[in-house]
Design a protein around this motif. Structure first.
Motif: not given
Length: 244
Positions: A74-86
């Motif tokens: 999830r943290l990696a998705a946030v850093e990648a700019g994902a809209c819905r990391p959860g």
């Protein structure tokens, strides 16, 4: 919440299994009813019940070691700019348990086939205790192998991180790849659980603790070896008793 719900259902399922009749087999052991259709039940219904029970068990057993990996994803998705990391983390978890469900189907097909053979051929039924002990012994010895150490590294555990692939499909694929690696990593402990009694709550707890410790507590190789000593010693002792 999912972990608590799965744990409660698993405990209740194990308690209900004590009321189900087991089949006495040649060799002085009991064949669990989970491998055979109940009265009026088809094989398809039996497989569906087994898979439902299996998936609930796997959620309860694997989530303690999976949650840290999904959190880092999830943290990696946030850093990648994902809209819905959860949501992506949840989809990765879904892919993970899809693989475990497929593994459960394979377990059921093999277990049901062996159960049918043991019921039809008494000579095979007599080999049940010795065969189970041999499986536990081999599973214990496998804990010392380089193959096991590599599978633990591939599985992620306490230090691994999943690549944040874009999109829902990428998240499911990432979780499925992790699930496949973890299925191979857990082959030894899961073999002990299946051979020793799939619905044995105490054995289930021991396997859960062993799997979680292997993945999360360094150094992993020593933890795997320690569990391997216990598994191999138990298998050898059981094999001597069975042959005796």
């Amino acid at each position: 919440m999912l972990f608590v719900a799965a744990t409660v259902v698993t405990i209740l399922s194990c308690a209900s299994m004590t009321t189900m009749s087991a089949v006495p087999m040649a060799g002085g052991w009991l064949l669990s009813g989970i491998w055979l259709p109940l009265c009026g039940q088809s094989w398809l219904e039996t497989a569906a019940c087994f898979l439902g029970m299996w998936l609930t068990m796997m959620v309860a057993m694997m989530l303690p070691s999976l949650i840290p990996v999904l959190w880092r994803y999830r943290l990696a998705a946030v850093e990648a700019g994902a809209c819905r990391p959860g949501q992506l983390a949840a989809l990765a978890g879904t892919g993970y348990f899809i693989i475990w469900t497929g593994f459960g189907l394979l377990v059921f097909l093999v277990g049901a086939a062996l159960a049918q053979a043991a019921m039809q051929f008494h000579s095979l039924g007599r080999l049940g205790p010795a065969a189970g002990a041999l499986i536990v012994l081999i599973a214990g010895l496998s804990q010392f192998s380089d193959w096991k150490a590599q599978r633990l590294t591939d599985c992620g555990g306490g230090s691994g991180a999943l690549p944040a692939r874009p999109g829902a499909t990428g998240a499911v694929r990432t979780g499925a790849a992790l699930g496949l690696r973890c299925c191979m990593s857990c082959a030894g402990p899961m073999a002990v659980l299946i051979a020793g009694g799939l619905m044995d709550l105490r054995l289930m707890l021991c396997v859960t603790l062993a799997v979680t410790a292997e993945r999360l507590l360094p150094p992993k190789s020593r933890i795997a070896s320690a569990t391997g000593v216990v598994m191999a010693a138990t298998g050898l002792l059981s094999l001597v008793q069975a042959l005796g």
